[in-house]
Design a protein around this motif. Structure first.
Motif, short mmCIF file in Angstrom:
data_model
loop_
_atom_site.label_atom_id
_atom_site.label_comp_id
_atom_site.label_asym_id
_atom_site.label_seq_id
_atom_site.Cartn_x
_atom_site.Cartn_y
_atom_site.Cartn_z
N THR A 1 -2.87 0.98 -8.16
CA THR A 1 -4.12 1.73 -7.97
C THR A 1 -5.11 1.46 -9.11
OG1 THR A 1 -2.90 3.47 -6.83
CG2 THR A 1 -5.10 4.04 -7.64
N CYS B 1 -3.76 -3.86 -4.05
CA CYS B 1 -3.01 -4.84 -3.24
C CYS B 1 -3.49 -4.86 -1.80
CB CYS B 1 -1.51 -4.55 -3.27
SG CYS B 1 -1.03 -3.11 -2.29
N GLY C 1 0.77 -1.23 0.00
CA GLY C 1 0.00 0.00 0.00
C GLY C 1 0.80 1.27 0.00
N GLN D 1 -0.60 17.29 -4.32
CA GLN D 1 -1.28 16.54 -3.26
C GLN D 1 -1.96 15.30 -3.83
OE1 GLN D 1 -3.55 18.33 -0.26
NE2 GLN D 1 -1.66 19.09 0.63
N ALA D 2 -2.57 15.47 -5.01
CA ALA D 2 -3.28 14.34 -5.63
C ALA D 2 -2.31 13.25 -6.04
CB ALA D 2 -4.08 14.82 -6.83
N ALA E 1 0.55 12.59 -4.45
CA ALA E 1 1.46 12.23 -3.36
C ALA E 1 1.39 10.75 -2.99
CB ALA E 1 1.16 13.09 -2.14
N GLY E 2 0.29 10.10 -3.31
CA GLY E 2 0.16 8.69 -2.96
C GLY E 2 0.76 7.74 -3.98
N ASN E 3 1.43 8.25 -4.98
CA ASN E 3 2.04 7.39 -6.00
C ASN E 3 3.53 7.70 -6.09
OD1 ASN E 3 -0.93 7.81 -6.85
ND2 ASN E 3 -0.27 6.02 -8.00
N SER F 1 -5.11 7.18 -10.44
CA SER F 1 -5.29 8.09 -9.31
C SER F 1 -5.76 9.46 -9.77
CB SER F 1 -3.97 8.27 -8.54
OG SER F 1 -3.61 7.09 -7.90
N GLU G 1 -13.69 5.40 -7.46
CA GLU G 1 -12.72 5.99 -6.55
C GLU G 1 -11.41 5.23 -6.58
OE1 GLU G 1 -14.64 5.83 -2.75
OE2 GLU G 1 -15.57 7.79 -3.03
N PRO G 2 -10.27 5.96 -6.63
CA PRO G 2 -9.00 5.25 -6.63
C PRO G 2 -8.73 4.52 -5.31
CG PRO G 2 -8.64 7.64 -6.74
CD PRO G 2 -10.12 7.41 -6.76
N VAL G 3 -8.34 3.27 -5.41
CA VAL G 3 -7.96 2.48 -4.23
C VAL G 3 -6.76 1.60 -4.61
CG1 VAL G 3 -10.33 2.37 -3.33
CG2 VAL G 3 -9.50 0.53 -4.78
N ARG G 4 -6.08 1.12 -3.56
CA ARG G 4 -4.94 0.21 -3.78
C ARG G 4 -5.48 -1.21 -3.98
NH1 ARG G 4 -1.76 4.61 -3.59
NH2 ARG G 4 -0.59 4.94 -1.67
#
Lengths: 163, 285
Positions: free
Chosen positions: A51, A62, A45, A130-131, A133-135, A112, A57-60
Protein backbone atom coordinates in the motif's frame (compact mmCIF):
# COMPACT_ATOMS: atom_id res chain seq x y z
CA UNK A 1 4.67 -3.80 -25.66
CA UNK A 2 6.72 -0.82 -26.72
CA UNK A 3 8.62 0.76 -23.86
CA UNK A 4 7.49 4.17 -22.73
CA UNK A 5 9.37 7.02 -21.18
CA UNK A 6 7.61 8.12 -18.01
CA UNK A 7 8.23 10.66 -15.28
CA UNK A 8 6.85 9.62 -11.94
CA UNK A 9 6.74 11.69 -8.78
CA UNK A 10 7.46 9.87 -5.54
CA UNK A 11 7.90 11.62 -2.19
CA UNK A 12 8.45 14.94 -3.96
CA UNK A 13 11.27 13.61 -6.17
CA UNK A 14 10.89 12.70 -9.84
CA UNK A 15 12.03 9.50 -11.49
CA UNK A 16 12.33 9.46 -15.26
CA UNK A 17 12.63 5.97 -16.70
CA UNK A 18 11.94 3.98 -19.83
CA UNK A 19 9.64 1.11 -18.84
CA UNK A 20 7.38 -1.56 -20.26
CA UNK A 21 3.65 -0.74 -19.81
CA UNK A 22 3.19 -4.03 -17.96
CA UNK A 23 5.55 -3.01 -15.17
CA UNK A 24 3.61 -2.92 -11.90
CA UNK A 25 3.82 0.24 -9.85
CA UNK A 26 5.11 -1.78 -6.89
CA UNK A 27 8.04 -2.99 -9.01
CA UNK A 28 8.73 0.51 -10.32
CA UNK A 29 8.92 1.82 -6.77
CA UNK A 30 11.29 -0.93 -5.63
CA UNK A 31 13.41 -1.67 -8.68
CA UNK A 32 13.42 1.55 -10.69
CA UNK A 33 13.19 4.15 -7.91
CA UNK A 34 15.12 1.96 -5.45
CA UNK A 35 12.63 2.67 -2.67
CA UNK A 36 12.54 -0.74 -1.04
CA UNK A 37 10.51 0.33 1.97
CA UNK A 38 7.38 -0.65 0.03
CA UNK A 39 7.04 -4.42 0.38
CA UNK A 40 5.47 -6.82 -2.06
CA UNK A 41 3.50 -9.71 -0.60
CA UNK A 42 0.73 -11.39 -2.53
CA UNK A 43 0.78 -9.38 -5.77
CA UNK A 44 -2.95 -9.68 -6.19
CA UNK A 45 -4.33 -7.05 -3.88
CA UNK A 46 -5.14 -9.17 -0.85
CA UNK A 47 -2.37 -8.59 1.69
CA UNK A 48 -1.95 -4.81 1.60
CA UNK A 49 1.83 -4.89 2.14
CA UNK A 50 2.44 -2.78 -0.98
CA UNK A 51 0.00 0.00 0.00
CA UNK A 52 1.19 3.48 -0.99
CA UNK A 53 -0.61 6.81 -1.20
CA UNK A 54 -1.74 8.05 -4.60
CA UNK A 55 -2.66 11.74 -4.37
CA UNK A 56 -3.04 11.20 -0.63
CA UNK A 57 -5.26 8.12 -0.79
CA UNK A 58 -4.07 4.63 0.12
CA UNK A 59 -4.03 2.24 -2.85
CA UNK A 60 -2.44 -1.13 -3.66
CA UNK A 61 0.66 -0.49 -5.75
CA UNK A 62 0.58 -4.09 -7.05
CA UNK A 63 -2.79 -3.39 -8.70
CA UNK A 64 -1.58 -0.42 -10.71
CA UNK A 65 0.65 -0.17 -13.71
CA UNK A 66 3.56 2.21 -13.27
CA UNK A 67 2.56 4.09 -16.43
CA UNK A 68 -0.73 4.98 -14.75
CA UNK A 69 1.05 6.91 -12.00
CA UNK A 70 2.37 9.57 -14.35
CA UNK A 71 0.89 12.95 -13.47
CA UNK A 72 -0.02 11.82 -9.96
CA UNK A 73 1.75 12.32 -6.69
CA UNK A 74 2.93 9.18 -4.88
CA UNK A 75 4.00 8.83 -1.30
CA UNK A 76 5.75 5.82 0.19
CA UNK A 77 6.82 4.84 3.71
CA UNK A 78 10.20 6.54 3.21
CA UNK A 79 8.41 9.89 3.40
CA UNK A 80 6.98 9.39 6.90
CA UNK A 81 10.00 10.00 9.14
CA UNK A 82 11.60 13.45 9.29
CA UNK A 83 14.89 14.03 7.49
CA UNK A 84 16.84 13.87 10.74
CA UNK A 85 15.40 10.41 11.36
CA UNK A 86 12.74 11.46 13.87
CA UNK A 87 9.95 8.94 13.49
CA UNK A 88 6.44 9.95 12.46
CA UNK A 89 4.10 9.74 15.50
CA UNK A 90 2.51 6.65 13.96
CA UNK A 91 5.88 4.94 13.55
CA UNK A 92 6.84 5.95 17.09
CA UNK A 93 3.60 4.44 18.41
CA UNK A 94 4.18 1.17 16.49
CA UNK A 95 7.65 1.07 18.04
CA UNK A 96 6.42 1.70 21.59
CA UNK A 97 3.41 -0.62 21.44
CA UNK A 98 5.24 -3.48 19.69
CA UNK A 99 2.97 -3.05 16.67
CA UNK A 100 5.41 -5.06 14.57
CA UNK A 101 7.51 -8.18 14.80
CA UNK A 102 9.02 -9.19 11.47
CA UNK A 103 8.07 -5.83 9.96
CA UNK A 104 7.13 -7.08 6.51
CA UNK A 105 3.56 -5.79 6.64
CA UNK A 106 4.40 -2.58 8.52
CA UNK A 107 4.92 -0.16 5.61
CA UNK A 108 1.50 -1.11 4.24
CA UNK A 109 -0.18 -0.61 7.60
CA UNK A 110 1.50 2.76 8.08
CA UNK A 111 0.51 4.07 4.66
CA UNK A 112 -3.09 2.84 5.10
CA UNK A 113 -3.53 4.40 8.53
CA UNK A 114 -1.63 7.66 8.13
CA UNK A 115 -4.25 9.57 6.07
CA UNK A 116 -6.85 8.85 8.77
CA UNK A 117 -4.68 10.36 11.49
CA UNK A 118 -4.19 13.52 9.49
CA UNK A 119 -7.80 14.33 10.42
CA UNK A 120 -6.54 14.89 13.98
CA UNK A 121 -9.32 13.22 15.97
CA UNK A 122 -9.74 10.18 18.19
CA UNK A 123 -11.05 6.91 16.82
CA UNK A 124 -12.92 4.13 18.55
CA UNK A 125 -11.61 0.61 18.28
CA UNK A 126 -14.21 -0.44 15.72
CA UNK A 127 -13.22 2.37 13.35
CA UNK A 128 -9.57 1.48 13.75
CA UNK A 129 -10.20 -2.19 13.09
CA UNK A 130 -12.19 -1.34 9.96
CA UNK A 131 -9.38 0.91 8.74
CA UNK A 132 -6.86 -1.89 9.30
CA UNK A 133 -8.97 -4.65 7.77
CA UNK A 134 -7.35 -4.34 4.35
CA UNK A 135 -3.88 -5.18 5.66
CA UNK A 136 -2.72 -8.62 6.76
CA UNK A 137 -0.22 -9.25 9.55
CA UNK A 138 0.85 -12.80 10.36
CA UNK A 139 2.94 -11.99 13.47
CA UNK A 140 1.19 -9.70 15.89
CA UNK A 141 -2.41 -10.85 15.99
CA UNK A 142 -3.28 -7.18 15.40
CA UNK A 143 -3.83 -6.29 19.09
CA UNK A 144 -0.74 -4.13 19.31
CA UNK A 145 -1.33 -2.58 15.90
CA UNK A 146 -4.75 -1.44 17.09
CA UNK A 147 -3.15 -0.11 20.30
CA UNK A 148 -0.45 1.72 18.37
CA UNK A 149 -2.99 3.30 16.05
CA UNK A 150 -5.12 4.48 18.99
CA UNK A 151 -2.03 5.92 20.70
CA UNK A 152 -0.91 7.75 17.56
CA UNK A 153 -4.43 9.10 16.99
CA UNK A 154 -4.59 10.34 20.58
CA UNK A 155 -1.22 12.05 20.33
CA UNK A 156 -1.94 13.63 16.98
CA UNK A 157 -5.37 14.89 18.01
CA UNK A 158 -4.01 16.48 21.20
CA UNK A 159 -1.22 17.99 19.13
CA UNK A 160 -3.80 19.34 16.64
CA UNK A 161 -5.81 20.80 19.53
CA UNK A 162 -2.72 22.46 20.99
CA UNK A 163 -1.96 24.18 17.70
CA UNK B 1 2.98 -12.93 -10.70
CA UNK B 2 3.70 -10.29 -13.34
CA UNK B 3 1.36 -9.29 -16.16
CA UNK B 4 2.09 -10.71 -19.61
CA UNK B 5 3.16 -8.22 -22.28
CA UNK B 6 0.40 -6.20 -23.93
CA UNK B 7 -0.01 -3.16 -26.14
CA UNK B 8 -1.00 -0.25 -23.98
CA UNK B 9 -3.32 2.56 -25.00
CA UNK B 10 -4.37 5.45 -22.80
CA UNK B 11 -7.03 7.43 -24.66
CA UNK B 12 -8.19 10.85 -23.41
CA UNK B 13 -11.80 10.74 -24.62
CA UNK B 14 -14.70 8.33 -24.99
CA UNK B 15 -14.52 8.65 -28.78
CA UNK B 16 -10.87 7.73 -28.77
CA UNK B 17 -11.51 4.82 -26.37
CA UNK B 18 -14.31 3.26 -28.45
CA UNK B 19 -12.26 3.68 -31.63
CA UNK B 20 -9.41 1.78 -29.98
CA UNK B 21 -11.75 -0.96 -28.74
CA UNK B 22 -13.13 -1.34 -32.26
CA UNK B 23 -9.61 -1.56 -33.64
CA UNK B 24 -8.45 -4.14 -31.04
CA UNK B 25 -11.56 -6.35 -31.43
CA UNK B 26 -11.52 -9.60 -29.46
CA UNK B 27 -7.91 -9.06 -28.47
CA UNK B 28 -8.56 -5.85 -26.57
CA UNK B 29 -9.70 -5.30 -23.02
CA UNK B 30 -10.80 -2.11 -21.28
CA UNK B 31 -8.93 -1.37 -18.05
CA UNK B 32 -10.92 0.57 -15.45
CA UNK B 33 -9.81 0.65 -11.79
CA UNK B 34 -7.87 -2.58 -12.25
CA UNK B 35 -8.81 -4.05 -8.89
CA UNK B 36 -10.06 -7.25 -10.55
CA UNK B 37 -8.35 -7.15 -13.95
CA UNK B 38 -4.81 -6.52 -12.69
CA UNK B 39 -4.89 -9.58 -10.38
CA UNK B 40 -6.14 -11.61 -13.36
CA UNK B 41 -3.22 -10.25 -15.40
CA UNK B 42 -0.76 -10.95 -12.58
CA UNK B 43 -2.00 -14.55 -12.41
CA UNK B 44 -2.01 -14.62 -16.22
CA UNK B 45 -5.60 -15.80 -16.15
CA UNK B 46 -6.21 -12.94 -18.58
CA UNK B 47 -3.78 -12.35 -21.42
CA UNK B 48 -5.25 -9.61 -23.61
CA UNK B 49 -3.06 -8.49 -26.49
CA UNK B 50 -4.04 -4.87 -25.85
CA UNK B 51 -5.28 -2.85 -22.93
CA UNK B 52 -7.36 0.29 -23.38
CA UNK B 53 -6.80 2.15 -20.12
CA UNK B 54 -9.75 4.41 -19.25
CA UNK B 55 -8.10 6.18 -16.34
CA UNK B 56 -7.26 9.26 -18.38
CA UNK B 57 -10.74 9.60 -19.90
CA UNK B 58 -11.81 12.44 -17.59
CA UNK B 59 -15.31 12.62 -19.09
CA UNK B 60 -16.17 9.20 -17.63
CA UNK B 61 -15.66 10.04 -13.96
CA UNK B 62 -18.79 12.08 -13.20
CA UNK B 63 -21.43 11.48 -10.56
CA UNK B 64 -24.52 13.66 -10.83
CA UNK B 65 -28.25 13.88 -10.26
CA UNK B 66 -30.23 14.69 -13.42
CA UNK B 67 -34.03 14.88 -13.54
CA UNK B 68 -34.20 12.94 -10.30
CA UNK B 69 -32.01 10.14 -11.62
CA UNK B 70 -28.50 9.32 -10.45
CA UNK B 71 -26.05 9.20 -13.34
CA UNK B 72 -22.78 7.48 -12.61
CA UNK B 73 -19.94 7.76 -15.11
CA UNK B 74 -18.34 4.36 -15.60
CA UNK B 75 -15.02 5.56 -14.15
CA UNK B 76 -16.51 7.06 -11.00
CA UNK B 77 -14.46 5.58 -8.13
CA UNK B 78 -16.37 3.37 -5.71
CA UNK B 79 -15.18 5.41 -2.72
CA UNK B 80 -16.65 8.55 -4.26
CA UNK B 81 -20.06 6.97 -4.78
CA UNK B 82 -19.96 5.41 -1.31
CA UNK B 83 -19.34 8.76 0.37
CA UNK B 84 -21.41 10.95 -1.97
CA UNK B 85 -24.06 13.00 -0.09
CA UNK B 86 -26.32 12.87 -3.17
CA UNK B 87 -26.21 9.07 -3.30
CA UNK B 88 -26.59 8.81 0.48
CA UNK B 89 -29.72 10.92 0.36
CA UNK B 90 -31.49 9.36 -2.61
CA UNK B 91 -29.98 5.89 -3.02
CA UNK B 92 -28.54 4.77 0.34
CA UNK B 93 -28.57 1.12 -0.82
CA UNK B 94 -25.51 1.88 -2.95
CA UNK B 95 -23.47 3.03 0.04
CA UNK B 96 -24.71 0.08 2.10
CA UNK B 97 -23.53 -2.35 -0.59
CA UNK B 98 -20.26 -0.53 -1.24
CA UNK B 99 -19.25 -0.55 2.42
CA UNK B 100 -19.06 -4.34 2.02
CA UNK B 101 -16.81 -4.23 -1.06
CA UNK B 102 -13.28 -5.32 -0.09
CA UNK B 103 -11.46 -2.50 1.71
CA UNK B 104 -11.10 1.30 1.44
CA UNK B 105 -7.79 0.92 -0.43
CA UNK B 106 -9.60 -1.09 -3.12
CA UNK B 107 -12.59 1.26 -3.28
CA UNK B 108 -10.29 4.27 -3.70
CA UNK B 109 -9.19 2.83 -6.99
CA UNK B 110 -12.01 0.51 -8.04
CA UNK B 111 -14.72 1.97 -10.26
CA UNK B 112 -18.47 1.52 -10.46
CA UNK B 113 -18.39 0.66 -14.16
CA UNK B 114 -15.49 -1.72 -13.68
CA UNK B 115 -17.35 -3.73 -11.07
CA UNK B 116 -20.46 -3.89 -13.25
CA UNK B 117 -18.56 -4.90 -16.38
CA UNK B 118 -16.58 -7.54 -14.44
CA UNK B 119 -19.89 -9.23 -13.59
CA UNK B 120 -18.78 -11.28 -10.61
CA UNK B 121 -21.89 -12.91 -9.08
CA UNK B 122 -20.33 -12.54 -5.61
CA UNK B 123 -19.85 -8.78 -6.03
CA UNK B 124 -22.07 -6.34 -4.15
CA UNK B 125 -22.43 -3.51 -6.68
CA UNK B 126 -24.15 -5.53 -9.43
CA UNK B 127 -26.62 -6.80 -6.83
CA UNK B 128 -27.36 -3.29 -5.53
CA UNK B 129 -27.67 -1.91 -9.07
CA UNK B 130 -30.08 -4.71 -10.02
CA UNK B 131 -32.20 -4.00 -6.95
CA UNK B 132 -32.32 -0.32 -7.96
CA UNK B 133 -33.38 -1.15 -11.53
CA UNK B 134 -30.33 0.57 -13.03
CA UNK B 135 -29.81 1.06 -16.78
CA UNK B 136 -26.44 0.27 -18.27
CA UNK B 137 -25.47 2.56 -21.15
CA UNK B 138 -22.97 1.26 -23.67
CA UNK B 139 -21.26 3.00 -26.56
CA UNK B 140 -19.35 1.75 -29.55
CA UNK B 141 -18.44 3.14 -32.94
CA UNK B 142 -21.68 1.49 -34.09
CA UNK B 143 -23.79 3.57 -31.73
CA UNK B 144 -25.35 3.67 -28.27
CA UNK B 145 -27.65 1.30 -26.43
CA UNK B 146 -29.04 0.98 -22.93
CA UNK B 147 -29.64 -2.32 -21.16
CA UNK B 148 -31.54 -3.35 -18.05
CA UNK B 149 -29.70 -5.32 -15.36
CA UNK B 150 -31.50 -8.49 -16.49
CA UNK B 151 -30.09 -8.06 -19.99
CA UNK B 152 -26.69 -6.70 -18.97
CA UNK B 153 -25.50 -9.46 -16.62
CA UNK B 154 -25.26 -12.63 -18.72
CA UNK B 155 -23.30 -15.07 -16.58
CA UNK B 156 -20.20 -15.43 -14.42
CA UNK B 157 -17.69 -12.76 -15.57
CA UNK B 158 -19.73 -12.10 -18.72
CA UNK B 159 -21.95 -9.18 -19.66
CA UNK B 160 -23.88 -8.43 -22.82
CA UNK B 161 -21.17 -5.94 -23.86
CA UNK B 162 -19.62 -6.74 -27.23
CA UNK B 163 -15.81 -6.57 -27.43
CA UNK B 164 -16.01 -3.15 -29.12
CA UNK B 165 -18.54 -1.76 -26.64
CA UNK B 166 -17.70 0.42 -23.68
CA UNK B 167 -19.90 0.80 -20.62
CA UNK B 168 -20.07 4.59 -20.28
CA UNK B 169 -22.79 5.26 -17.71
CA UNK B 170 -25.01 3.61 -15.16
CA UNK B 171 -28.26 5.42 -14.52
CA UNK B 172 -30.33 4.76 -11.44
CA UNK B 173 -33.97 5.88 -11.37
CA UNK B 174 -35.44 7.72 -8.38
CA UNK B 175 -37.02 5.52 -5.76
CA UNK B 176 -40.71 5.98 -4.92
CA UNK B 177 -41.59 7.78 -1.67
CA UNK B 178 -41.54 5.62 1.45
CA UNK B 179 -39.03 3.15 0.08
CA UNK B 180 -36.75 1.43 2.54
CA UNK B 181 -33.66 -0.59 1.72
CA UNK B 182 -31.26 -3.09 3.21
CA UNK B 183 -28.14 -4.98 2.14
CA UNK B 184 -27.15 -8.04 4.13
CA UNK B 185 -24.40 -10.54 3.45
CA UNK B 186 -22.25 -12.99 5.29
CA UNK B 187 -18.53 -13.37 4.71
CA UNK B 188 -15.92 -15.19 6.76
CA UNK B 189 -13.88 -12.02 7.27
CA UNK B 190 -14.80 -8.39 6.71
CA UNK B 191 -14.03 -7.50 3.10
CA UNK B 192 -13.88 -11.06 1.79
CA UNK B 193 -16.16 -12.27 -0.95
CA UNK B 194 -19.49 -13.07 0.66
CA UNK B 195 -20.84 -16.61 0.88
CA UNK B 196 -24.28 -15.20 0.24
CA UNK B 197 -26.37 -12.11 0.63
CA UNK B 198 -29.40 -10.12 -0.42
CA UNK B 199 -30.36 -6.57 -1.31
CA UNK B 200 -33.94 -5.45 -0.78
CA UNK B 201 -35.96 -2.36 -1.58
CA UNK B 202 -39.39 -2.13 -0.04
CA UNK B 203 -42.04 0.50 -0.74
CA UNK B 204 -44.96 1.14 1.57
CA UNK B 205 -48.33 2.27 0.24
CA UNK B 206 -51.79 2.68 1.83
CA UNK B 207 -52.11 1.26 5.31
CA UNK B 208 -48.40 0.44 5.31
CA UNK B 209 -49.07 -2.36 2.85
CA UNK B 210 -46.16 -3.20 0.57
CA UNK B 211 -46.83 -1.60 -2.82
CA UNK B 212 -43.58 -2.74 -4.46
CA UNK B 213 -40.53 -4.74 -3.46
CA UNK B 214 -37.36 -5.97 -5.05
CA UNK B 215 -35.30 -8.80 -3.68
CA UNK B 216 -31.95 -9.54 -5.34
CA UNK B 217 -29.79 -12.44 -4.23
CA UNK B 218 -25.99 -12.40 -4.06
CA UNK B 219 -24.06 -15.62 -4.66
CA UNK B 220 -27.20 -17.57 -5.52
CA UNK B 221 -26.55 -18.00 -9.24
CA UNK B 222 -24.19 -16.91 -12.02
CA UNK B 223 -25.73 -13.41 -12.02
CA UNK B 224 -27.44 -11.15 -9.45
CA UNK B 225 -30.70 -13.05 -9.13
CA UNK B 226 -34.06 -11.35 -8.73
CA UNK B 227 -36.32 -13.39 -6.50
CA UNK B 228 -39.63 -12.49 -8.13
CA UNK B 229 -41.64 -15.05 -6.18
CA UNK B 230 -40.32 -13.61 -2.96
CA UNK B 231 -41.25 -10.12 -4.11
CA UNK B 232 -44.78 -11.25 -4.92
CA UNK B 233 -45.12 -12.79 -1.50
CA UNK B 234 -44.59 -9.33 -0.02
CA UNK B 235 -46.83 -7.28 -2.26
CA UNK B 236 -50.06 -6.07 -0.67
CA UNK B 237 -49.01 -7.39 2.73
CA UNK B 238 -48.12 -5.67 5.99
CA UNK B 239 -44.68 -6.62 7.28
CA UNK B 240 -44.25 -8.93 10.23
CA UNK B 241 -41.77 -11.63 11.25
CA UNK B 242 -43.90 -14.41 9.81
CA UNK B 243 -44.23 -12.69 6.43
CA UNK B 244 -40.47 -12.03 6.26
CA UNK B 245 -39.80 -15.69 7.00
CA UNK B 246 -42.27 -16.82 4.35
CA UNK B 247 -40.95 -14.41 1.70
CA UNK B 248 -37.37 -15.53 2.38
CA UNK B 249 -38.35 -19.16 2.05
CA UNK B 250 -40.09 -18.53 -1.26
CA UNK B 251 -37.21 -16.32 -2.50
CA UNK B 252 -34.65 -19.13 -2.24
CA UNK B 253 -36.98 -22.02 -3.14
CA UNK B 254 -35.58 -22.57 -6.63
CA UNK B 255 -31.95 -21.55 -6.19
CA UNK B 256 -29.10 -24.03 -6.29
CA UNK B 257 -25.94 -22.24 -5.14
CA UNK B 258 -22.68 -24.06 -5.82
CA UNK B 259 -20.80 -25.47 -2.88
CA UNK B 260 -17.08 -25.08 -2.35
CA UNK B 261 -14.49 -25.26 0.42
CA UNK B 262 -16.17 -22.37 2.25
CA UNK B 263 -19.62 -23.92 2.41
CA UNK B 264 -21.87 -26.50 0.78
CA UNK B 265 -24.65 -25.54 -1.61
CA UNK B 266 -27.27 -26.38 1.04
CA UNK B 267 -25.52 -24.25 3.61
CA UNK B 268 -25.40 -21.31 1.25
CA UNK B 269 -29.06 -21.66 0.43
CA UNK B 270 -29.97 -21.53 4.13
CA UNK B 271 -27.60 -18.62 4.56
CA UNK B 272 -29.10 -16.62 1.71
CA UNK B 273 -32.58 -17.32 3.10
CA UNK B 274 -31.51 -15.83 6.43
CA UNK B 275 -30.01 -12.81 4.69
CA UNK B 276 -33.25 -12.22 2.77
CA UNK B 277 -35.31 -12.47 5.95
CA UNK B 278 -33.12 -9.93 7.76
CA UNK B 279 -32.95 -7.58 4.79
CA UNK B 280 -36.72 -7.65 4.25
CA UNK B 281 -37.37 -6.84 7.90
CA UNK B 282 -34.84 -4.02 7.91
CA UNK B 283 -36.06 -2.53 4.62
CA UNK B 284 -39.64 -2.51 5.88
CA UNK B 285 -38.80 -1.06 9.30
Amino acid sequence: MNPRRVTIEINGGTYEREIEPRLLLSDFIRHEAGLTGTHVGCEHGVCGACTVQLDGEPVRSCLMLAVQAEGHSLRTVEDLAAEDGTLHPLQQAFHECHGLQCGFCTPGFLMSIEPLLAEGRDYDEREIRQALAGNLCRCTGYQNIVKATALAAERMSSRAQAE
Amino acid sequence: MKPPPFDYHDPRSIDEAVALLAECGDEGKALAGGQSLVPLLNFRLAQPAALVDLNRVAELSYLRRRDGRLQIGAMCRQARLELSPVAKEGWPLLGAGLALVAHPQIRNRGTVGGSAAHSDPAAELPVALTALDARFKARSVRGDRALSADDFFVTHLTTALEPDELLVEIEVPALPERTGHAFHEYSRRHGDFALGGAAVTYTKGDGDRCSAARIVLLGAADVPLRARDGEQALEGQVMNEELAREAAKVAVRDIEPTGDIHGSGDYRKRLIEAMVRRAVLEAAA
